[in-house]
Design a protein around this motif. Sequence first.
Motif, mmCIF file in Angstrom:
data_model
loop_
_atom_site.group_PDB
_atom_site.id
_atom_site.type_symbol
_atom_site.label_atom_id
_atom_site.label_comp_id
_atom_site.label_asym_id
_atom_site.label_seq_id
_atom_site.Cartn_x
_atom_site.Cartn_y
_atom_site.Cartn_z
ATOM 1 N N LEU A 1 0.852 -1.188 0.000
ATOM 2 C CA LEU A 1 0.000 0.000 0.000
ATOM 3 C C LEU A 1 0.890 1.241 0.000
ATOM 4 C CD1 LEU A 1 -2.674 1.622 0.449
ATOM 5 C CD2 LEU A 1 -2.262 1.311 2.910
ATOM 6 N N VAL A 2 0.657 2.128 -0.962
ATOM 7 C CA VAL A 2 1.282 3.446 -0.999
ATOM 8 C C VAL A 2 0.147 4.440 -0.826
ATOM 9 C CG1 VAL A 2 2.603 5.101 -2.378
ATOM 10 C CG2 VAL A 2 3.103 2.645 -2.558
ATOM 11 N N TYR A 3 0.255 5.328 0.163
ATOM 12 C CA TYR A 3 -0.865 6.222 0.435
ATOM 13 C C TYR A 3 -0.373 7.464 1.161
ATOM 14 C CZ TYR A 3 -1.406 5.525 5.459
ATOM 15 O OH TYR A 3 -1.227 5.560 6.811
ATOM 16 N N GLY A 4 -1.288 8.329 1.536
ATOM 17 C CA GLY A 4 -0.962 9.633 2.094
ATOM 18 C C GLY A 4 -0.539 9.688 3.548
ATOM 19 N N ALA A 5 -0.304 8.568 4.189
ATOM 20 C CA ALA A 5 0.281 8.474 5.532
ATOM 21 C C ALA A 5 -0.559 9.035 6.672
ATOM 22 C CB ALA A 5 1.685 9.096 5.586
ATOM 23 N N GLY A 6 -1.819 9.306 6.424
ATOM 24 C CA GLY A 6 -2.679 9.782 7.504
ATOM 25 C C GLY A 6 -3.335 8.630 8.243
ATOM 26 N N ASP A 7 -3.815 8.908 9.451
ATOM 27 C CA ASP A 7 -4.497 7.891 10.249
ATOM 28 C C ASP A 7 -5.928 8.319 10.544
ATOM 29 O OD1 ASP A 7 -4.704 5.470 11.527
ATOM 30 O OD2 ASP A 7 -3.786 6.146 13.392
ATOM 31 N N VAL A 8 -6.529 9.027 9.596
ATOM 32 C CA VAL A 8 -7.903 9.501 9.739
ATOM 33 C C VAL A 8 -8.715 9.085 8.515
ATOM 34 C CG1 VAL A 8 -7.319 11.473 11.211
ATOM 35 C CG2 VAL A 8 -7.284 11.743 8.726
ATOM 36 N N GLY A 9 -10.032 9.007 8.688
ATOM 37 C CA GLY A 9 -10.933 8.720 7.586
ATOM 38 C C GLY A 9 -10.644 7.412 6.881
ATOM 39 N N ILE A 10 -10.991 7.388 5.601
ATOM 40 C CA ILE A 10 -10.774 6.207 4.776
ATOM 41 C C ILE A 10 -9.277 5.906 4.691
ATOM 42 C CG2 ILE A 10 -10.961 5.347 2.402
ATOM 43 C CD1 ILE A 10 -13.608 6.841 2.193
ATOM 44 N N MET A 11 -8.482 6.974 4.641
ATOM 45 C CA MET A 11 -7.026 6.833 4.557
ATOM 46 C C MET A 11 -6.495 5.994 5.721
ATOM 47 S SD MET A 11 -4.161 9.873 4.032
ATOM 48 C CE MET A 11 -5.304 11.075 4.578
ATOM 49 N N GLY A 12 -6.911 6.307 6.906
ATOM 50 C CA GLY A 12 -6.456 5.557 8.067
ATOM 51 C C GLY A 12 -6.969 4.129 8.064
ATOM 52 N N ALA A 13 -8.209 3.946 7.634
ATOM 53 C CA ALA A 13 -8.807 2.606 7.632
ATOM 54 C C ALA A 13 -8.061 1.655 6.709
ATOM 55 C CB ALA A 13 -10.280 2.688 7.232
ATOM 56 N N VAL A 14 -7.711 2.116 5.508
ATOM 57 C CA VAL A 14 -7.013 1.247 4.568
ATOM 58 C C VAL A 14 -5.635 0.867 5.121
ATOM 59 C CG1 VAL A 14 -5.999 3.043 3.068
ATOM 60 C CG2 VAL A 14 -6.557 0.825 2.114
ATOM 61 N N ALA A 15 -4.943 1.810 5.748
ATOM 62 C CA ALA A 15 -3.608 1.524 6.284
ATOM 63 C C ALA A 15 -3.671 0.587 7.491
ATOM 64 C CB ALA A 15 -2.913 2.822 6.670
ATOM 65 N N ARG A 16 -4.590 0.856 8.416
ATOM 66 C CA ARG A 16 -4.702 -0.012 9.595
ATOM 67 C C ARG A 16 -5.032 -1.440 9.188
ATOM 68 N NH1 ARG A 16 -7.184 4.685 11.371
ATOM 69 N NH2 ARG A 16 -9.258 3.799 11.060
ATOM 70 N N ALA A 17 -5.899 -1.594 8.191
ATOM 71 C CA ALA A 17 -6.273 -2.934 7.737
ATOM 72 C C ALA A 17 -5.083 -3.638 7.081
ATOM 73 C CB ALA A 17 -7.446 -2.860 6.766
ATOM 74 N N ALA A 18 -4.331 -2.903 6.262
ATOM 75 C CA ALA A 18 -3.154 -3.501 5.622
ATOM 76 C C ALA A 18 -2.147 -3.937 6.687
ATOM 77 C CB ALA A 18 -2.521 -2.512 4.643
ATOM 78 N N GLN A 19 -1.920 -3.080 7.675
ATOM 79 C CA GLN A 19 -0.994 -3.422 8.755
ATOM 80 C C GLN A 19 -1.479 -4.641 9.540
ATOM 81 O OE1 GLN A 19 -0.926 0.543 10.612
ATOM 82 N NE2 GLN A 19 1.304 0.439 10.466
ATOM 83 N N ALA A 20 -2.751 -4.656 9.875
ATOM 84 C CA ALA A 20 -3.304 -5.759 10.668
ATOM 85 C C ALA A 20 -3.170 -7.089 9.940
ATOM 86 C CB ALA A 20 -4.774 -5.484 11.008
ATOM 87 N N ALA A 21 -3.182 -7.036 8.603
ATOM 88 C CA ALA A 21 -3.056 -8.258 7.802
ATOM 89 C C ALA A 21 -1.601 -8.561 7.442
ATOM 90 C CB ALA A 21 -3.909 -8.128 6.542
#
Length: 185
Positions: free
Chosen positions: A38-58
């Motif tokens: 995942l390459v993304y905007g590095a935020g932990d809010v909104g949809i942005m945060g959700a996609v990153a947290r899910a990728a990390q959790a997996a």
Amino acid sequence: MQSLSVCVYCGARPGADPAYMAAATALGTALAGAGMRLVYGAGDVGIMGAVARAAQAAGGATFGVIPTHLMRLEVGKRDLSTFVVTETMHERKKVMFMNADAVAVLPGGAGSLDEFFEVLTWRQLGLHDKPIYLLDIAGYWQPLVALIDHVIAQGFAEPSLRGFVETVPDVPALMARLQDAAGPA
């Protein structure tokens, strides 16, 4: 299959429909499961945060890029596999795009539209040939698709513009397209 790095443009807010956050979570999980970064905007809010947290959790790899002026507002997510801080938005967009093999656009606002139109314009000008996907959760991008068709119909772009972006209805359809783009190992 080769491993892809997928640049995800998306909202720093959750949006009005819970389906947006659900799709972000599903996408992060699916990217990690497929071994895609995942390459993304590095935020932990909104949809942005959700996609990153899910990728990390997996157990997925995450590459986040954020400009200094958004660290507080977007809650810069420092626990990513790679965390890059830039001086400007232009640098952020360049670093994200240069570190990705494909682009997926989830629901979002003006920033997501800016990012989308920039990579679409670059594709139109022949500056890259990376695939661009609109993840059309609950029909979110249909007005944008209609606008692109209108621009073409009114003679402001060639019909080929429409072919530079593919609209997919859900995460499984997007993952199938990304798997096709990755090709065999």
